[in-house]
Design a protein around this motif. Structure first.
Motif, PDB file in Angstrom:
ATOM      1  N   TYR A 199       4.719   1.696   1.666  1.00 29.86           N
ATOM      2  CA  TYR A 199       4.280   0.547   0.864  1.00 29.86           C
ATOM      3  C   TYR A 199       4.907   0.545  -0.526  1.00 29.86           C
ATOM      4  O   TYR A 199       4.379  -0.081  -1.446  1.00 29.86           O
ATOM      5  CB  TYR A 199       2.752   0.550   0.743  1.00 29.86           C
ATOM      6  N   ASP A 217       5.098  -2.598  -2.863  1.00 28.90           N
ATOM      7  CA  ASP A 217       3.911  -3.334  -3.285  1.00 28.90           C
ATOM      8  C   ASP A 217       2.852  -2.325  -3.726  1.00 28.90           C
ATOM      9  O   ASP A 217       2.075  -1.831  -2.901  1.00 28.90           O
ATOM     10  CB  ASP A 217       3.383  -4.189  -2.133  1.00 28.90           C
ATOM     11  N   PRO A 218       2.791  -1.993  -5.009  1.00 29.64           N
ATOM     12  CA  PRO A 218       1.844  -0.977  -5.491  1.00 29.64           C
ATOM     13  C   PRO A 218       0.386  -1.293  -5.168  1.00 29.64           C
ATOM     14  O   PRO A 218      -0.395  -0.381  -4.894  1.00 29.64           O
ATOM     15  CB  PRO A 218       2.091  -0.958  -6.998  1.00 29.64           C
ATOM     16  N   GLN A 219       0.007  -2.579  -5.201  1.00 30.13           N
ATOM     17  CA  GLN A 219      -1.378  -2.933  -4.893  1.00 30.13           C
ATOM     18  C   GLN A 219      -1.705  -2.655  -3.437  1.00 30.13           C
ATOM     19  O   GLN A 219      -2.773  -2.119  -3.108  1.00 30.13           O
ATOM     20  CB  GLN A 219      -1.629  -4.406  -5.207  1.00 30.13           C
ATOM     21  N   ALA A 220      -0.780  -3.004  -2.544  1.00 32.06           N
ATOM     22  CA  ALA A 220      -0.993  -2.718  -1.127  1.00 32.06           C
ATOM     23  C   ALA A 220      -1.005  -1.215  -0.883  1.00 32.06           C
ATOM     24  O   ALA A 220      -1.803  -0.711  -0.078  1.00 32.06           O
ATOM     25  CB  ALA A 220       0.086  -3.393  -0.280  1.00 32.06           C
ATOM     26  N   ALA A 260      -2.008   1.079  -2.916  1.00 33.38           N
ATOM     27  CA  ALA A 260      -3.301   1.597  -3.373  1.00 33.38           C
ATOM     28  C   ALA A 260      -4.394   1.304  -2.356  1.00 33.38           C
ATOM     29  O   ALA A 260      -5.253   2.155  -2.081  1.00 33.38           O
ATOM     30  CB  ALA A 260      -3.655   0.989  -4.728  1.00 33.38           C
ATOM     31  N   SER A 261      -4.368   0.109  -1.772  1.00 33.99           N
ATOM     32  CA  SER A 261      -5.384  -0.255  -0.779  1.00 33.99           C
ATOM     33  C   SER A 261      -5.247   0.591   0.481  1.00 33.99           C
ATOM     34  O   SER A 261      -6.242   1.087   1.024  1.00 33.99           O
ATOM     35  CB  SER A 261      -5.272  -1.742  -0.424  1.00 33.99           C
ATOM     36  N   ARG A 299       2.472  -8.150  -0.357  1.00 32.39           N
ATOM     37  CA  ARG A 299       2.760  -9.328  -1.167  1.00 32.39           C
ATOM     38  C   ARG A 299       1.957 -10.545  -0.695  1.00 32.39           C
ATOM     39  O   ARG A 299       0.737 -10.515  -0.765  1.00 32.39           O
ATOM     40  CB  ARG A 299       4.268  -9.582  -1.206  1.00 32.39           C
ATOM     41  N   ARG A 333      -0.827  -9.648   1.642  1.00 32.27           N
ATOM     42  CA  ARG A 333      -1.656  -8.498   1.268  1.00 32.27           C
ATOM     43  C   ARG A 333      -3.138  -8.735   1.546  1.00 32.27           C
ATOM     44  O   ARG A 333      -3.900  -7.801   1.776  1.00 32.27           O
ATOM     45  CB  ARG A 333      -1.461  -8.168  -0.208  1.00 32.27           C
ATOM     46  N   ARG A 334      -3.558  -9.993   1.524  1.00 31.48           N
ATOM     47  CA  ARG A 334      -4.967 -10.288   1.741  1.00 31.48           C
ATOM     48  C   ARG A 334      -5.451  -9.747   3.081  1.00 31.48           C
ATOM     49  O   ARG A 334      -6.621  -9.362   3.220  1.00 31.48           O
ATOM     50  CB  ARG A 334      -5.223 -11.799   1.663  1.00 31.48           C
ATOM     51  N   GLU A 339      -6.355  -6.213   2.551  1.00 29.77           N
ATOM     52  CA  GLU A 339      -7.570  -6.146   1.752  1.00 29.77           C
ATOM     53  C   GLU A 339      -8.792  -6.533   2.578  1.00 29.77           C
ATOM     54  O   GLU A 339      -9.866  -5.928   2.446  1.00 29.77           O
ATOM     55  CB  GLU A 339      -7.428  -7.049   0.530  1.00 29.77           C
TER      56      GLU A 339
END
Length: 391
Positions: free
Chosen positions: A139, A142-145, A147-148, A185, A188-189, A192
């Motif tokens: 990943y 995409d740092p947010q993905a 982290a998730s 990106r 990503r939802r 999440e």
């Protein structure tokens, strides 16, 4: 795959043969006959269930042995802590889940993860750190993905990776081309929503355990999650096999967090049902067959017995649609149990009368499912005047 529902009546836009196949655990191997969706051959599908496989279903997780309730009250477990090993995905399995077709292109970085932190007695195991390293690598765009996905693994032991590219036999709709795609990106939802759903399952199982008279045996941990997209199609939304759930980023059912949560619970039920030796066939067939013998496909007769309101276009309730069988009735019953227990645990009023307060068949099926998978727990209030007589 759980069919799309709307209030009172749901119209399925998917071919029924595809839906039935997608709901059932797929078997690795050559393409099946027309109307059967077939997953690609994968050594990870069987391996990902270790150490608790279909013959020895694993416990629901550490939380099920007496975790704190969601409302903050501490509840002592009314039964001994389970002695079965907690299911886990090994580092080698995680590598195969995360890099199913492009490991060679990332070999140097993958090997660097293998050679990473040696760990100490007080630190996370080397295997745990290796998997976290592999997640960061997969990943990295995409740092947010990232982290998730890492939080999901840390908290639940599940690994969010990729499905292999393959052709799936979709029956009369033809061959479906499935390609791997990460939920990053713009997509990503979906990751999440998955993380949120599994966190909800963790809390749900922990809360039910406080009211259970025996261990909760509904595995929802250490899952292989494989994301993909169907080319020029929106089916199947999801399918499951061997503690692996494949998730379609373009799936028609994946429109909201609630839709994803219930779809995943439905798929997990099929996996747990199989791990319990095909429990629904043996336990619920007498109830199911009796209802079908009485009502056939008549919607007016089936209405009190159907766990959910989804109706197949041109057919009857999805729970009783010919060809679906008792396994789909059971999966829809599991969704109704989850929905009602979840509401009761949160102190919310049900939108309709409890399912168990319908005909006597409903109460029997409800009790059998609760006992087999959820330690007999039932937080839904008792029926005021007892279940009514069958229509």
């Amino acid at each position: 795959m759980r069919p799309e529902a709307t209030p009172l009546v749901a119209v399925l836009t998917l071919a029924l043969p595809v839906i039935v196949a997608a709901c059932s655990p797929a078997s690795p191997g050559p393409p099946g006959p027309a109307g059967k969706a077939t997953a690609p051959s994968s050594p990870v599908l069987a391996a990902a269930s270790a150490p608790s496989g279909p013959e020895t279903p694993g416990p629901a997780g550490v939380a099920s042995s007496g975790a704190a309730r969601a409302d903050g009250a501490q509840g002592a477990a009314p039964y001994p802590a389970p002695t079965e090993p907690v299911p886990a995905i090994s580092a080698d399995e995680a590598e195969a889940i995360l890099f199913p077709g492009d490991a060679a292109a990332h070999r140097d970085a993958i090997d660097a993860c293998r050679r990473g932190n040696a760990g100490t007695a007080a630190a996370p195991s080397p295997a745990h750190e290796r998997i976290r390293c592999l997640l960061a690598l997969r990943y990295q765009g995409d740092p947010q993905a990232a982290a998730s996905a890492t939080a999901l693994f840390d908290q639940n032991g599940s690994v969010a990776g990729l499905e292999r590219e393959h052709m799936m036999d979709g029956g009369y709709r033809g061959m479906l081309h499935l390609v791997p795609e990460l939920p990053v990106r713009a997509e990503r939802r979906h990751l999440e929503w998955t993380v949120s759903a599994i966190a909800d399952f963790d809390a749900f199982v922990a809360d039910l355990a406080a009211a259970a008279s025996s261990p909760v045996r509904y595995r929802h941990r250490a899952l292989a999650l494989r994301y993909f997209r169907s080319v020029r199609a929106r089916t199947p939304s999801a399918y499951a096999s061997g503690w692996t759930v494949a998730y379609n980023l373009s799936g028609s059912l994946h429109r909201s967090a609630d839709d994803v949560r219930e779809t995943l619970f439905h798929e997990l039920f099929h996996l747990n049902d199989g791990a319990h030796g095909g429990w629904s066939q043996a336990a619920l067939s007498p109830i199911y067959d009796g209802i079908v013998a009485r009502c056939g496909t008549r919607i007016s007769c089936l209405t009190p017995y159907s766990p959910n309101e989804t109706i197949v276009k041109g057919g009857t309730y999805y729970s009783f649609q010919p060809g679906n069988g008792v396994v789909e009735y059971a999966a829809e019953l599991a969704i109704r149990y989850y929905r009602e227990q979840r509401a009761a645990l949160r102190g919310k009023r049900l939108a309709k009368a409890p399912f168990k307060c319908g005909p006597p068949e409903n109460a029997r099926a409800w009790s059998l499912l609760a006992k087999e998978f959820f330690g007999g727990a039932d937080r839904v209030a008792p029926c005021r005047e007892g279940p009514p007589a069958a229509p």
